[in-house]
Design an enzyme around this catalytic site. Structure first.
Site, PDB file in Angstrom:
ATOM      1  N   HIS A 123       0.664  -1.948   0.628  1.00  0.00           N
ATOM      2  CA  HIS A 123      -0.693  -2.220  -0.308  1.00  0.00           C
ATOM      3  C   HIS A 123       0.431  -1.447  -1.715  1.00  0.00           C
ATOM      4  O   HIS A 123       1.143  -1.171  -1.289  1.00  0.00           O
ATOM      5  CB  HIS A 123      -1.656  -0.695   0.452  1.00  0.00           C
ATOM      6  CG  HIS A 123      -2.664  -0.117  -1.031  1.00  0.00           C
ATOM      7  ND1 HIS A 123      -2.291   0.567  -1.966  1.00  0.00           N
ATOM      8  CD2 HIS A 123      -3.568  -0.442  -0.756  1.00  0.00           C
ATOM      9  CE1 HIS A 123      -3.709   0.603  -2.251  1.00  0.00           C
ATOM     10  NE2 HIS A 123      -4.393  -0.266  -1.656  1.00  0.00           N
ATOM     11  N   ASP A 200       3.769   4.522   5.475  1.00  0.00           N
ATOM     12  CA  ASP A 200       2.659   4.571   4.895  1.00  0.00           C
ATOM     13  C   ASP A 200       1.343   4.794   6.021  1.00  0.00           C
ATOM     14  O   ASP A 200       1.344   3.370   6.854  1.00  0.00           O
ATOM     15  CB  ASP A 200       2.520   3.661   3.832  1.00  0.00           C
ATOM     16  CG  ASP A 200       0.667   3.260   3.732  1.00  0.00           C
ATOM     17  OD1 ASP A 200       0.096   4.553   4.344  1.00  0.00           O
ATOM     18  OD2 ASP A 200       0.628   2.769   2.484  1.00  0.00           O
ATOM     19  N   LYS A 226     -10.083   8.055   5.162  1.00  0.00           N
ATOM     20  CA  LYS A 226     -10.109   7.310   5.287  1.00  0.00           C
ATOM     21  C   LYS A 226     -10.392   7.657   7.228  1.00  0.00           C
ATOM     22  O   LYS A 226     -10.291   6.280   8.252  1.00  0.00           O
ATOM     23  CB  LYS A 226      -9.087   5.933   5.878  1.00  0.00           C
ATOM     24  CG  LYS A 226      -8.373   4.313   4.280  1.00  0.00           C
ATOM     25  CD  LYS A 226      -7.655   4.188   4.153  1.00  0.00           C
ATOM     26  CE  LYS A 226      -6.887   4.131   2.709  1.00  0.00           C
ATOM     27  NZ  LYS A 226      -8.116   2.758   2.428  1.00  0.00           N
ATOM     28  N   CYS A 364      -5.478  -4.923  -2.813  1.00  0.00           N
ATOM     29  CA  CYS A 364      -4.259  -4.492  -3.177  1.00  0.00           C
ATOM     30  C   CYS A 364      -3.675  -4.528  -2.922  1.00  0.00           C
ATOM     31  O   CYS A 364      -2.229  -3.891  -1.796  1.00  0.00           O
ATOM     32  CB  CYS A 364      -4.253  -2.514  -3.114  1.00  0.00           C
ATOM     33  SG  CYS A 364      -6.611  -2.411  -4.351  1.00  0.00           S
TER      34      CYS A 364
END
Ligand code: PMP
Length: 405
Positions: A123, A200, A226, A364
């Protein structure tokens, strides 16, 4: 415990509505998940019962808010099986967590000519902060590539790691390809050469049981929004030995021990990295989201998600001209695709008008788009509340829309 989808959906009042006259099908949880009643209630209860600014020890309300806030830190520690509470830093999201490390770690450990390895499937939030740090320090960002199936070429990693490598940063799960990366193996290879790894976890924590100690991650970052929690809250997990050596990211209240015009001494972990009043209500409500995930159970979540993923993939594969990006055998509930001759924005817009919320565009992740030579795609992503029926309606709708073009 069996997976009671009806009961789960009861807790998400927002899902029970129509958009453009059609029942809402929310297939955009990878962008942000909807919030259950437990999360909404936790936030409301704080404001109705005991709101006050935390850590100032000023009065009853402040003390009670502090206790609830700090309990969530312990809950997060247990959720990812970190060793110490002080290794859990609250931020405003994955992006801020990565920026914090990119600033503080690089300030201390990155020098001219050094290298940071970042995967090709990241991302933008896991590329740009490293490029900014590299620019500041005259260092370089090096790419770990993925193959056309959307699987990282880990076999290339040992050669990419040099004396100059100071950090490797990689997604646990790709937000476009859905690939579940072999982070344990990446970390094992990196640690053989004494290189720390940031993972991540933004797309992993809502779907998989994460154990940072077993994984041996040096840093692990994620966002509450999320995970069915509020937006504006995130976590940076960092091994104490790294966090202690890193300088603060932002200056202000809370992160200091003593301030004078002669100089400032900094607070201990985790407060050294938590300047200013944090998102108190968000963190407290996040605790409720973590409980929902725990009660639902990751084994159940994963099983349900694989069923949705398989039906959706099978159905999509029947569509003439379909291209699915990400064919790994280890995937999370994310499918990105294009249908030849149809612009992803047109498809997204028509799906929306049919009540189906999907994400379109570059997601993204420009480097993933560049790999496949596309400008964008359509992405569907699943949450704990999605059903087989929704997948079937989506597939039928998509087939109808395709015939219109
Ligand atoms: N990394 C990944 C893999 C993501 O999917 C996202 C969110 N789309 C981010 C980082 C950024 O998260 P946030 O916007 O919550 O900071």
């Amino acid at each position: 415990m069996s997976y009671d989808i009806t009961k789960i959906r009861t807790n998400f009042p927002v899902l029970h509505q129509q958009v453009y006259g059609k029942p809402l099908i929310y297939f955009d949880s990878a962008a942000s998940a909807q919030k259950p009643a437990q999360v909404l209630m936790a936030e409301e209860k704080l404001h109705n019962d005991y709101y006050g600014n935390i850590h100032r020890g000023a009065h009853f309300m402040a003390d009670k808010a502090t206790e609830h806030f700090e309990n969530v830190r312990t809950q997060v520690r247990d959720f990812i099986n970190a060793k110490y509470r002080e290794e859990i830093i609250f931020t405003k999201g994955t992006t801020e967590s990565i920026n914090l490390v990119a600033f503080s770690f690089c300030e201390r450990f990155l020098n001219e000519g050094d290298e940071i390895i970042v995967s090709e499937m990241e991302h933008h939030a896991n590329i740009v902060p490293w490029q900014m740090a590299a620019l500041r320090k005259k260092a370089r960002v090096v790419k770990l590539p993925f193959n056309d199936s959307g699987v990282l070429e880990i076999e290339k990693l040992p050669q990419l790691i040099t004396q100059k490598t100071k950090l490797i940063s990689v997604a646990h799960v790709s937000n476009v390809l859905g690939t579940i990366n072999q982070v344990n193996e990446i970390i094992r290879i990196a640690h053989q050469k004494n290189v720390p790894v940031l993972v991540d976890g933004a797309q992993a924590v809502p779907h998989l049981k994460v154990n940072v100690q077993e994984m041996d991650a040096d840093f692990y970052v994620f966002s509450a929004h999320k995970m069915y929690g509020p937006n504006g809250v995130g976590v940076l997990y960092g091994k104490k030995e790294w966090l202690e050596k890193m300088p603060p990211y932002q200056g202000g209240g809370e992160m200091i021990s003593e301030v004078s015009f002669e100089g400032t001494t900094f607070n201990e972990l985790p407060y050294k990295f938590e300047a200013g009043t944090p998102h108190i209500s968000g963190v407290i409500a996040f605790g409720a989201a973590l409980s929902v995930l725990q009660e639902t159970g990751f084994e159940n979540i994963r099983k349900h998600e694989i069923e949705l993923l398989n039906i959706a993939t099978e159905g999509l594969n029947q569509i003439p001209g379909i291209n699915i990006y990400g064919q790994s055998t280890e995937k999370s509930g994310v499918i990105s695709f294009n249908i030849e001759g149809i612009h992803p924005y047109d498809l997204g817009m028509l799906l929306d008008k049919s009540g189906i919320a999907v994400r379109t565009g570059h997601l993204c992740a420009d480097t993933v788009m560049q790999h496949f030579g596309i400008v964008g795609c359509v992405r569907i992503s699943f949450g704990i509340y999605n059903t087989m029926e929704e997948v079937k309606v989506f597939l039928t709708t998509l087939n109808k829309l395709r015939l219109m073009f």
